[in-house]
Design a protein around this motif. Sequence first.
Motif, mmCIF file in Angstrom:
data_model
loop_
_atom_site.group_PDB
_atom_site.id
_atom_site.type_symbol
_atom_site.label_atom_id
_atom_site.label_comp_id
_atom_site.label_asym_id
_atom_site.label_seq_id
_atom_site.Cartn_x
_atom_site.Cartn_y
_atom_site.Cartn_z
ATOM 1 N N GLN A 61 1.009 -1.106 0.175
ATOM 2 C CA GLN A 61 -0.048 0.043 -0.262
ATOM 3 C C GLN A 61 0.476 1.256 -0.044
ATOM 4 O O GLN A 61 1.439 2.123 0.943
ATOM 5 N N ASP A 62 1.936 1.279 -1.489
ATOM 6 C CA ASP A 62 2.724 2.728 -1.672
ATOM 7 C C ASP A 62 2.809 2.885 -2.715
ATOM 8 O O ASP A 62 2.006 2.451 -3.507
ATOM 9 N N GLU A 63 3.927 4.293 -2.622
ATOM 10 C CA GLU A 63 3.686 4.978 -4.045
ATOM 11 C C GLU A 63 4.081 3.539 -4.795
ATOM 12 O O GLU A 63 3.797 3.380 -5.673
ATOM 13 N N ALA A 64 4.803 2.681 -4.864
ATOM 14 C CA ALA A 64 5.860 2.086 -5.533
ATOM 15 C C ALA A 64 4.545 1.361 -6.197
ATOM 16 O O ALA A 64 4.464 0.886 -7.063
ATOM 17 N N ASP A 66 1.255 1.735 -5.977
ATOM 18 C CA ASP A 66 0.802 2.630 -6.564
ATOM 19 C C ASP A 66 0.663 2.269 -7.980
ATOM 20 O O ASP A 66 0.104 2.623 -9.010
ATOM 21 N N THR A 67 2.206 2.734 -8.754
ATOM 22 C CA THR A 67 2.613 3.152 -9.958
ATOM 23 C C THR A 67 2.820 1.614 -10.872
ATOM 24 O O THR A 67 1.985 1.847 -12.094
ATOM 25 N N LYS A 70 -1.049 0.607 -11.783
ATOM 26 C CA LYS A 70 -1.746 2.189 -12.739
ATOM 27 C C LYS A 70 -0.717 1.681 -14.417
ATOM 28 O O LYS A 70 -1.392 1.781 -14.615
ATOM 29 N N ARG A 84 -3.078 -5.626 -1.966
ATOM 30 C CA ARG A 84 -2.787 -4.685 -1.093
ATOM 31 C C ARG A 84 -2.339 -4.885 -0.431
ATOM 32 O O ARG A 84 -3.355 -5.295 0.742
ATOM 33 N N PRO A 89 6.142 -4.034 1.730
ATOM 34 C CA PRO A 89 6.393 -3.117 1.007
ATOM 35 C C PRO A 89 6.763 -3.167 -0.405
ATOM 36 O O PRO A 89 6.340 -4.821 -0.191
ATOM 37 N N THR A 90 6.346 -2.783 -1.957
ATOM 38 C CA THR A 90 6.306 -3.167 -3.016
ATOM 39 C C THR A 90 7.952 -3.932 -2.791
ATOM 40 O O THR A 90 9.330 -3.010 -3.053
ATOM 41 N N LYS A 92 11.405 -4.205 -4.183
ATOM 42 C CA LYS A 92 12.081 -3.596 -5.614
ATOM 43 C C LYS A 92 13.824 -4.761 -5.486
ATOM 44 O O LYS A 92 14.381 -5.104 -4.678
#
Length: 323
Positions: A61-64, A66-67, A70, A84, A89-90, A92
């Motif tokens: 549920q983070d910016e990564a 969301d990106t 999208k 989610r 975190p998502t 990396k």
Amino acid sequence: MTNLRVLCLGEILFDLLADQLGRSLENVESWTPYPGGAPANVACSLVKLGTPAGFIGCVGQDEAGDTLVKLLQEVGVDSTGVQRHPTAPTRKVYVVRSEKGEREFAGFGELDTSKFADAFLQASKLSERLFEEADFLVLGTLELAYPQTREAIQKALHFAEQYDVKVLVDINWRPMFWSDPSEAKPLVQEILHKVDFLKIAKEEAELFFDTTDAGAIAHRLGSIEGVLVTDGDKGCAYCLSDHEDKVSAFSVDTKDTTGAGDAFVAGFVHQLCQHGMKSIADAESAKNVVRYASAVGALTTLKPGAIAAQPTVEEVEAFLQEQ
């Protein structure tokens, strides 16, 4: 909603590609994030080729997160199967690259591999409805490393069997995703007896089967309909409906090999969705299917990043006409 022909289950993440080629992790000065994750790459590539596909996985549920959701929506991949996680975190992944663009996974930064959102896909939240209309389920094996997602994979395989959905597994062996890599082999081998098609890299074939012979692997797995053994720029050996042969790789100006194998898988599944199982019923058409898949893979190496570089169906057809 369009009937989703293919469901791709597993990880979606950011590959942090080293901007400086030929350097070790410690000596890289800067990184460029590219969306990736093998099953997500396959889903995006399929949609670009014209085959409706959906992605099933878990992001933070983070910016990564969301990106990435999208991006799936912008490409046209159905994201109703995306879960989610409120705190994890998502993922990396740091990726270093050789002077020739060959990549090597170099770790996850500060976090342990099991602490990312994709490790927490919940079986109870899988949508059975998605499987009712699907033709194919595409899986990797990285997510077998995590108990919760492993349970979700088993449930997905159960739905696939229930609704006659063909299953393709791409081994996609990455020891760093496993807290204990020695656990991998039995877990991978257990699901291989539930699949219809296996895509495996040459090194993985040696590791899991002690042979790179596609026919021998198909024989060992029994009821499987096809085995594809890829070897980068050396091409692909295969056994499809008992037709054994090899397709040479296309010679292209490679910039980045990230996602080439995933694009190959998408090209293969796209052809089966377009033309049905009859497309591998005779030797010549089976070879054409693999040649098409190889073209999709080759074209994906012309630009950096797995998803950004994927070709359209028109680009693949134009490329094949030129050859």
